[in-house]
Design a protein around this motif. Sequence first.
Motif, mmCIF file in Angstrom:
data_model
loop_
_atom_site.group_PDB
_atom_site.id
_atom_site.type_symbol
_atom_site.label_atom_id
_atom_site.label_comp_id
_atom_site.label_asym_id
_atom_site.label_seq_id
_atom_site.Cartn_x
_atom_site.Cartn_y
_atom_site.Cartn_z
ATOM 1 N N LEU A 65 16.861 1.934 -15.216
ATOM 2 C CA LEU A 65 17.043 2.412 -13.847
ATOM 3 C C LEU A 65 15.833 2.095 -12.968
ATOM 4 C CD1 LEU A 65 18.840 3.972 -11.885
ATOM 5 C CD2 LEU A 65 17.704 6.052 -12.649
ATOM 6 N N ALA A 66 14.627 2.272 -13.496
ATOM 7 C CA ALA A 66 13.421 1.988 -12.704
ATOM 8 C C ALA A 66 13.330 0.513 -12.336
ATOM 9 C CB ALA A 66 12.175 2.400 -13.484
ATOM 10 N N LEU A 67 13.704 -0.349 -13.266
ATOM 11 C CA LEU A 67 13.684 -1.783 -12.965
ATOM 12 C C LEU A 67 14.704 -2.131 -11.890
ATOM 13 C CD1 LEU A 67 13.381 -3.166 -16.595
ATOM 14 C CD2 LEU A 67 11.576 -2.956 -14.879
ATOM 15 N N ALA A 68 15.865 -1.526 -11.962
ATOM 16 C CA ALA A 68 16.907 -1.795 -10.967
ATOM 17 C C ALA A 68 16.478 -1.289 -9.590
ATOM 18 C CB ALA A 68 18.214 -1.141 -11.382
ATOM 19 N N MET A 69 15.872 -0.106 -9.513
ATOM 20 C CA MET A 69 15.426 0.410 -8.221
ATOM 21 C C MET A 69 14.299 -0.442 -7.664
ATOM 22 S SD MET A 69 15.639 4.556 -8.431
ATOM 23 C CE MET A 69 14.731 4.777 -9.943
ATOM 24 N N SER A 70 13.404 -0.896 -8.523
ATOM 25 C CA SER A 70 12.307 -1.763 -8.062
ATOM 26 C C SER A 70 12.842 -3.088 -7.552
ATOM 27 C CB SER A 70 11.324 -2.030 -9.206
ATOM 28 O OG SER A 70 10.783 -0.834 -9.678
ATOM 29 N N LEU A 71 13.823 -3.640 -8.251
ATOM 30 C CA LEU A 71 14.411 -4.904 -7.827
ATOM 31 C C LEU A 71 15.160 -4.755 -6.498
ATOM 32 C CD1 LEU A 71 14.838 -7.838 -8.607
ATOM 33 C CD2 LEU A 71 16.922 -7.152 -9.768
ATOM 34 N N SER A 72 15.759 -3.595 -6.282
ATOM 35 C CA SER A 72 16.463 -3.379 -5.010
ATOM 36 C C SER A 72 15.496 -3.354 -3.832
ATOM 37 C CB SER A 72 17.286 -2.102 -5.067
ATOM 38 O OG SER A 72 16.443 -0.972 -5.022
ATOM 39 N N LEU A 73 14.269 -2.942 -4.053
ATOM 40 C CA LEU A 73 13.284 -2.950 -2.974
ATOM 41 C C LEU A 73 12.804 -4.355 -2.638
ATOM 42 C CD1 LEU A 73 11.155 0.192 -3.739
ATOM 43 C CD2 LEU A 73 12.718 -0.158 -1.876
ATOM 44 N N THR B 89 0.828 -1.206 0.000
ATOM 45 C CA THR B 89 0.000 0.000 0.000
ATOM 46 C C THR B 89 0.861 1.255 0.000
ATOM 47 O OG1 THR B 89 -1.729 -1.177 1.195
ATOM 48 C CG2 THR B 89 -1.824 1.215 1.238
ATOM 49 N N ALA B 90 1.901 1.267 0.813
ATOM 50 C CA ALA B 90 2.783 2.429 0.861
ATOM 51 C C ALA B 90 3.518 2.613 -0.456
ATOM 52 C CB ALA B 90 3.785 2.287 2.003
ATOM 53 N N PHE B 91 3.911 1.510 -1.077
ATOM 54 C CA PHE B 91 4.625 1.592 -2.344
ATOM 55 C C PHE B 91 3.693 2.049 -3.459
ATOM 56 C CE2 PHE B 91 8.494 0.733 -4.437
ATOM 57 C CZ PHE B 91 8.163 0.379 -5.735
ATOM 58 N N SER C 180 9.605 16.910 -5.179
ATOM 59 C CA SER C 180 10.956 16.385 -5.372
ATOM 60 C C SER C 180 11.914 16.867 -4.285
ATOM 61 C CB SER C 180 11.481 16.809 -6.740
ATOM 62 O OG SER C 180 11.523 18.217 -6.810
ATOM 63 N N SER C 181 11.366 17.444 -3.204
ATOM 64 C CA SER C 181 12.235 17.933 -2.133
ATOM 65 C C SER C 181 12.809 16.798 -1.292
ATOM 66 C CB SER C 181 11.476 18.908 -1.231
ATOM 67 O OG SER C 181 10.448 18.241 -0.539
ATOM 68 N N GLN C 182 12.165 15.653 -1.279
ATOM 69 C CA GLN C 182 12.660 14.478 -0.565
ATOM 70 C C GLN C 182 12.988 13.396 -1.583
ATOM 71 O OE1 GLN C 182 13.145 14.178 2.744
ATOM 72 N NE2 GLN C 182 12.421 16.249 3.098
ATOM 73 N N PRO C 183 14.154 12.780 -1.499
ATOM 74 C CA PRO C 183 14.528 11.748 -2.478
ATOM 75 C C PRO C 183 13.908 10.386 -2.160
ATOM 76 C CG PRO C 183 16.311 12.089 -0.936
ATOM 77 C CD PRO C 183 15.232 13.084 -0.575
ATOM 78 N N LEU C 184 12.596 10.279 -2.309
ATOM 79 C CA LEU C 184 11.908 9.019 -2.039
ATOM 80 C C LEU C 184 12.036 8.103 -3.248
ATOM 81 C CD1 LEU C 184 8.703 10.441 -0.384
ATOM 82 C CD2 LEU C 184 10.646 9.411 0.748
ATOM 83 N N ILE C 185 12.272 6.840 -2.994
ATOM 84 C CA ILE C 185 12.512 5.897 -4.083
ATOM 85 C C ILE C 185 11.273 5.688 -4.937
ATOM 86 C CG2 ILE C 185 12.066 3.813 -2.774
ATOM 87 C CD1 ILE C 185 14.922 3.243 -4.624
ATOM 88 N N THR C 186 10.086 5.762 -4.345
ATOM 89 C CA THR C 186 8.873 5.577 -5.145
ATOM 90 C C THR C 186 8.708 6.698 -6.164
ATOM 91 O OG1 THR C 186 7.598 6.655 -3.401
ATOM 92 C CG2 THR C 186 7.657 4.266 -3.387
ATOM 93 N N ILE C 187 9.051 7.910 -5.785
ATOM 94 C CA ILE C 187 8.960 9.037 -6.713
ATOM 95 C C ILE C 187 10.022 8.903 -7.800
ATOM 96 C CG2 ILE C 187 9.151 11.542 -6.923
ATOM 97 C CD1 ILE C 187 7.994 11.730 -4.106
ATOM 98 N N GLN C 188 11.209 8.450 -7.443
ATOM 99 C CA GLN C 188 12.264 8.264 -8.433
ATOM 100 C C GLN C 188 11.899 7.167 -9.430
ATOM 101 O OE1 GLN C 188 15.818 7.552 -6.193
ATOM 102 N NE2 GLN C 188 15.998 9.683 -5.534
ATOM 103 N N ILE C 189 11.282 6.093 -8.956
ATOM 104 C CA ILE C 189 10.846 5.024 -9.858
ATOM 105 C C ILE C 189 9.752 5.535 -10.783
ATOM 106 C CG2 ILE C 189 9.682 2.779 -9.964
ATOM 107 C CD1 ILE C 189 11.199 2.024 -7.409
ATOM 108 N N ALA C 190 8.798 6.294 -10.241
ATOM 109 C CA ALA C 190 7.732 6.845 -11.079
ATOM 110 C C ALA C 190 8.294 7.784 -12.139
ATOM 111 C CB ALA C 190 6.708 7.580 -10.212
#
Length: 118
Positions: free
Chosen positions: A109-117, A71-73, A85-95
């Motif tokens: 990059l989005a696939l790599a960040m998603s896989l890291s989670l 739910t949070a993701f 964009s003031s906070q470097p949240l990974i969900t925003i970066q993936i989006a």
Amino acid sequence: LYSFTGLVLAYLYFMVPLMVVTVLPALDGLRSQWQEAAASCGATRGQYWRHVGIPVLTPSLLGGAVLMFGTAFASHATAAVMVGSSQPLITIQIANALNGNVLVGQENLALAMSLSLI
């Protein structure tokens, strides 16, 4: 409100009731007879919770944690609206990466960040 603290409060506002709804039926599943039986065998409250209570509640707690993570993701729109964009949240970066805001050579990059989670 439009800071990391405000974002945490907003997420807690809808995550705490979700976890309560998930765990409350499991707490009703704990029978008082189990605690009485443990006490009659000489077990302390800590031993009861360690050997009986926590093992019974573990599936519900793990299910609630997975549900809350999903739910949070998935609700990254809340974070995007509140902190931008003031906070470097990974969900925003993936989006942003999935929307095509990538540099040359960083197409996955989005696939790599998603896989890291995961």
